[in-house]
Design a protein around this motif. Sequence first.
Motif, mmCIF file in Angstrom:
data_model
loop_
_atom_site.group_PDB
_atom_site.id
_atom_site.type_symbol
_atom_site.label_atom_id
_atom_site.label_comp_id
_atom_site.label_asym_id
_atom_site.label_seq_id
_atom_site.Cartn_x
_atom_site.Cartn_y
_atom_site.Cartn_z
ATOM 1 N N VAL A 62 0.869 -1.165 0.000
ATOM 2 C CA VAL A 62 0.000 0.000 0.000
ATOM 3 C C VAL A 62 0.915 1.226 0.000
ATOM 4 O O VAL A 62 1.828 1.326 0.825
ATOM 5 N N TYR A 63 0.672 2.121 -0.942
ATOM 6 C CA TYR A 63 1.502 3.314 -1.100
ATOM 7 C C TYR A 63 0.775 4.515 -0.500
ATOM 8 O O TYR A 63 -0.388 4.762 -0.814
ATOM 9 N N TYR A 64 1.501 5.225 0.356
ATOM 10 C CA TYR A 64 0.950 6.382 1.050
ATOM 11 C C TYR A 64 1.741 7.640 0.698
ATOM 12 O O TYR A 64 2.970 7.601 0.630
ATOM 13 N N CYS A 65 1.039 8.747 0.533
ATOM 14 C CA CYS A 65 1.729 10.027 0.441
ATOM 15 C C CYS A 65 1.534 10.753 1.779
ATOM 16 O O CYS A 65 0.584 10.474 2.518
ATOM 17 N N ALA A 66 2.449 11.668 2.061
ATOM 18 C CA ALA A 66 2.417 12.354 3.343
ATOM 19 C C ALA A 66 3.028 13.742 3.220
ATOM 20 O O ALA A 66 3.886 13.980 2.369
#
Length: 130
Positions: A96-100
Amino acid sequence: QVQLVESGGRLVQVGDSLRVSCAVSGRTVSSTTMGWFRQAPGKEREFVAAIRWNVPTTYYADYADSVKGRFTMSRDNAKNTVSLQMNSLKPEDTAVYYCATGRSLITTSQVMGPRGYDYWGQGTQVTVSS
C-alpha cells in the motif's frame, strides 16, 4: 484541514509501469516537503521517495536505494498534486503506497522516516504479479 487522497494503484505484471498520484488540500505542495511511503503485509512502513520543500525541481528528490533508477517522484504545483512514476515493477514493490506531508520543521535526517511527516493519505494498493 489537510487532506491527501492517493489514486492509481492496481494489479500489474512484473516489468510493467504504473503511476500513482496524490491530491493535496489544505497544504501547498510547492512549500511542503512531500513524501511517498509504502507498507507491505507484515512489514513496517518504509520510505520510498520525497521532494523537499526548498528545492525548485524534482531533480532533487530523495529515493530509497530499492527504487532508485526505477521510480520518479514529481509534483504539479498548479494542481497541488504529487505523483510517483514506477517503472520496471517487481513483486517486492507490492504494498500500500501512502503520500504524506512533511512537518514544518522537518530536518534532512527526518525526510526518510515516517516521524518527519504529519498528515497521511489513506493509501492506494499496488500489486505486482509474477
